[in-house]
Design a protein around this motif. Structure first.
Motif, mmCIF file in Angstrom:
data_model
loop_
_atom_site.group_PDB
_atom_site.id
_atom_site.type_symbol
_atom_site.label_atom_id
_atom_site.label_comp_id
_atom_site.label_asym_id
_atom_site.label_seq_id
_atom_site.Cartn_x
_atom_site.Cartn_y
_atom_site.Cartn_z
ATOM 1 N N GLN B 9 0.833 -1.199 0.000
ATOM 2 C CA GLN B 9 0.000 0.000 0.000
ATOM 3 C C GLN B 9 0.877 1.263 0.000
ATOM 4 O OE1 GLN B 9 -2.699 0.169 3.342
ATOM 5 N NE2 GLN B 9 -4.157 1.421 2.221
ATOM 6 N N GLN B 10 1.932 1.257 0.802
ATOM 7 C CA GLN B 10 2.826 2.428 0.873
ATOM 8 C C GLN B 10 3.474 2.712 -0.478
ATOM 9 O OE1 GLN B 10 5.417 1.143 4.010
ATOM 10 N NE2 GLN B 10 4.240 2.162 5.620
ATOM 11 N N VAL B 11 3.979 1.671 -1.139
ATOM 12 C CA VAL B 11 4.685 1.927 -2.403
ATOM 13 C C VAL B 11 3.702 2.267 -3.526
ATOM 14 C CG1 VAL B 11 6.652 0.474 -1.758
ATOM 15 C CG2 VAL B 11 4.848 -0.501 -3.165
ATOM 16 N N ASP B 12 2.456 1.801 -3.392
ATOM 17 C CA ASP B 12 1.442 2.144 -4.397
ATOM 18 C C ASP B 12 0.923 3.561 -4.217
ATOM 19 O OD1 ASP B 12 1.616 -0.226 -5.709
ATOM 20 O OD2 ASP B 12 -0.127 -1.146 -4.740
ATOM 21 N N PHE B 70 19.213 -1.991 3.175
ATOM 22 C CA PHE B 70 18.593 -0.660 3.201
ATOM 23 C C PHE B 70 19.643 0.364 2.786
ATOM 24 C CE2 PHE B 70 16.570 -3.255 6.461
ATOM 25 C CZ PHE B 70 15.271 -3.234 6.011
ATOM 26 N N PRO B 71 19.264 1.473 2.241
ATOM 27 C CA PRO B 71 17.897 1.894 1.909
ATOM 28 C C PRO B 71 17.353 1.174 0.682
ATOM 29 C CG PRO B 71 19.456 3.467 1.030
ATOM 30 C CD PRO B 71 20.270 2.460 1.794
ATOM 31 N N GLN B 72 16.042 1.309 0.489
ATOM 32 C CA GLN B 72 15.396 0.843 -0.741
ATOM 33 C C GLN B 72 14.539 1.995 -1.259
ATOM 34 O OE1 GLN B 72 13.342 -2.928 -0.473
ATOM 35 N NE2 GLN B 72 14.955 -3.855 0.771
ATOM 36 N N ILE B 73 14.648 2.251 -2.558
ATOM 37 C CA ILE B 73 13.925 3.375 -3.160
ATOM 38 C C ILE B 73 12.950 2.817 -4.203
ATOM 39 C CG2 ILE B 73 14.159 5.451 -4.590
ATOM 40 C CD1 ILE B 73 16.996 4.341 -2.358
ATOM 41 N N TYR B 74 11.703 3.229 -4.069
ATOM 42 C CA TYR B 74 10.661 2.763 -4.991
ATOM 43 C C TYR B 74 10.096 3.952 -5.759
ATOM 44 C CZ TYR B 74 10.601 -1.653 -2.422
ATOM 45 O OH TYR B 74 10.965 -2.844 -1.853
ATOM 46 N N ILE B 75 9.945 3.766 -7.063
ATOM 47 C CA ILE B 75 9.269 4.762 -7.899
ATOM 48 C C ILE B 75 8.107 4.055 -8.593
ATOM 49 C CG2 ILE B 75 9.483 6.357 -9.847
ATOM 50 C CD1 ILE B 75 12.400 6.746 -9.118
#
Lengths: 92, 109
Positions: B9-12, B70-75
């Motif tokens: 849900q957070q990455v969406d 970590f870190p992990q970056i989502y676009i």
């Protein structure tokens, strides 16, 4: 396992997986000792690896290949890994 | 809610989100710090989750996208990488482009 044993083990795993033309592993742990993020133990390492196996792979795929090759070491022995993964330059 | 659903849900919901140790203002790890700085350098709004403040996410994020650190970056809901790849993309200009497109599309939606 101390960090020099860890580096030896990483060398063996990465050599096996990629037959790299260049492989350098630097222990960078001293720069990070004691900070909040490093509480779990495990070392910080910088890996520079050149291998034909990375041909045609995106950066994320190359990183995944390196993580996969290191397997269980990523869970406990390695806290952080900085990776430069390239295809060796062709001889002209 | 299951933790993996919560991450999903957070990455969406956030076109650009970083899972990091600490916060962009008070990073607790050099890698997280550098990645957050690159995002700040893009001049876009981004969300962050301090994984040190959320043990459940800290434990489970690595298996969410099969990425161990970590870190992990989502676009746009997709993992683009950790610190090294984010910095590489910032230096090439791809990160600025991708994050701008992602945040602009989100505002229209």
């Amino acid at each position: 396992m101390d960090n020099s044993e860890r580096i030896e083990r990483m060398h063996a795993l990465l050599n096996d997986a990629f037959q790299p033309s260049t492989l350098e592993i630097v222990d960078d742990s001293h720069k990070h000792a004691g900070h909040e993020g490093a509480k779990g133990g495990g070392g910080h390492f910088n890996v520079t690896i050149y291998s034909a196996a990375f041909e045609g792979k995106t950066p994320i795929q190359r990183h995944r290949m390196v993580y996969d090759a290191l397997g269980d070491m990523m869970k406990s022995d390695i806290h952080a890994l900085s990776i430069v993964a390239k295809v060796p330059e062709q001889d002209s | 809610m299951d933790v993996l659903e919560r991450i999903k849900q957070q990455v969406d919901e956030n076109p650009v989100i970083i899972y990091m140790k600490g916060t962009p203002q008070m990073p607790q790890c050099g890698f997280s710090s550098r990645a957050a700085q690159a995002l700040q350098g893009c001049g876009i709004e981004f969300a962050y989750v301090n994984v040190l403040g959320d043990p459940e996410i800290f434990e489970n994020l690595p298996r969410f996208a099969d990425w161990p650190t970590f870190p992990q970056i989502y676009i746009n809901g997709e993992l683009i990488g950790g610190c090294d790849i984010t910095l590489e993309m910032f230096q090439s200009g791809d990160l600025q482009k991708m994050t701008k497109e992602a945040t602009a599309a989100n505002q229209q939606a």
